[in-house]
Design a protein around this motif. Structure first.
Motif, mmCIF file in Angstrom:
data_model
loop_
_atom_site.group_PDB
_atom_site.id
_atom_site.type_symbol
_atom_site.label_atom_id
_atom_site.label_comp_id
_atom_site.label_asym_id
_atom_site.label_seq_id
_atom_site.Cartn_x
_atom_site.Cartn_y
_atom_site.Cartn_z
ATOM 1 N N SER A 185 -7.338 -1.808 5.460
ATOM 2 C CA SER A 185 -7.346 -2.603 4.224
ATOM 3 C C SER A 185 -8.480 -2.186 3.288
ATOM 4 O O SER A 185 -8.346 -2.257 2.067
ATOM 5 C CB SER A 185 -7.453 -4.096 4.556
ATOM 6 N N HIS A 208 -4.238 -8.943 -0.205
ATOM 7 C CA HIS A 208 -5.235 -8.610 0.820
ATOM 8 C C HIS A 208 -6.339 -9.669 0.895
ATOM 9 O O HIS A 208 -7.417 -9.386 1.426
ATOM 10 C CB HIS A 208 -5.854 -7.239 0.523
ATOM 11 N N ALA A 227 -7.218 0.637 1.337
ATOM 12 C CA ALA A 227 -6.271 0.176 0.319
ATOM 13 C C ALA A 227 -6.988 -0.453 -0.872
ATOM 14 O O ALA A 227 -6.635 -0.197 -2.030
ATOM 15 C CB ALA A 227 -5.315 -0.840 0.942
ATOM 16 N N VAL A 241 0.820 -1.213 0.000
ATOM 17 C CA VAL A 241 0.000 0.000 0.000
ATOM 18 C C VAL A 241 0.861 1.273 0.000
ATOM 19 O O VAL A 241 0.735 2.122 -0.894
ATOM 20 C CB VAL A 241 -0.978 0.006 1.195
HETATM 21 O O1 G3P Z 1 -1.086 -1.688 4.591
HETATM 22 C C1 G3P Z 1 -1.661 -2.930 4.615
HETATM 23 C C2 G3P Z 1 -3.095 -2.791 5.084
HETATM 24 O O2 G3P Z 1 -3.926 -2.514 3.995
HETATM 25 C C3 G3P Z 1 -3.581 -4.009 5.794
HETATM 26 O O3 G3P Z 1 -2.651 -4.387 6.759
HETATM 27 O O4 G3P Z 1 -1.930 -5.518 8.817
HETATM 28 O O5 G3P Z 1 -4.361 -4.987 8.485
HETATM 29 O O6 G3P Z 1 -3.275 -6.779 7.128
HETATM 30 P P1 G3P Z 1 -3.061 -5.485 7.844
#
Ligand code: G3P
Length: 197
Positions: free
Chosen positions: A140, A178, A143, A107
């Protein structure tokens, strides 16, 4: 041609530096790969290491996407060659040479790449992320929405075929990375920003 290959390899090697892993090691914090979501990225470092480490991680990851693209442009690269440099930096973060090819979700590095391609593309992606993450309180989600709109921002602002293709590839890779987040979002169990679980 040789210059282009050197810049692509350099972009990959710069992208391979995991700011999350290095920052946590230097600050004596737990390895983010063993904490929370297990992702070596700013969101997970925020969970396990706090705000300071997360801001350093976010900045470093952003710069390693931004710097290779700016250097490539300074050397006059455009079109396909520039797209390959951008993609190489992004792939370095996802598959880092120095960390067993197990990296992050792309991201912040993706945002850095976009800011380097054109400030307006980066700002459009950032505003998209802020809106989606702000409304959902889920990093996420921000993102995924930002990645979905990124090829459109690139096409509208830059109008370049190869750079738009790069935006599409980055979107697909980011969705793939993701996948567990998507499943948790659908199940209603994805942690809100800053929460440990
Ligand atoms: O920057 C990554 C984000 O979109 C999700 O991270 O740690 O929640 O899987 P995480």
């Amino acid at each position: 041609m040789i210059l282009q290959i050197i810049l692509i390899i350099a972009a990959y090697l710069i992208g391979s530096l995991s700011t999350a892993i290095i920052t946590c090691k230097l600050l004596g914090l737990p390895d983010p790969r063993t904490q929370g979501s297990g992702n070596p990225g700013a969101t997970n470092v925020l969970r396990s290491g706090g705000k300071k480490a997360a801001i350093i991680t976010l900045t470093g990851d952003l710069l390693k996407g931004l710097i290779p693209v700016l250097i490539a442009q300074a050397f006059g690269l455009s079109g396909l060659a520039l797209a390959l440099v951008a993609l190489a930096a992004f792939l370095g973060h996802l598959f880092p040479a120095y960390h067993g090819f197990k990296g992050g979700k792309g991201v912040a590095t993706g945002l850095g790449v976009l800011l380097g391609l054109h400030w307006a593309v980066g700002v459009a992606a950032l505003v998209t992320w802020l809106l989606a993450a702000g409304i959902s309180r889920i990093s996420s989600m921000g993102a995924l929405v930002a990645a979905t709109l990124t090829p459109i921002w690139i096409a509208l602002i830059l109008g370049d075929f190869w750079l738009t293709m790069t935006g599409c590839i980055m979107m697909i890779l980011l969705y793939w990375r993701h996948w567990s987040n998507i499943q948790r979002i659908l199940a209603g169990t994805e942690p809100k920003i800053g929460r440990k679980s």
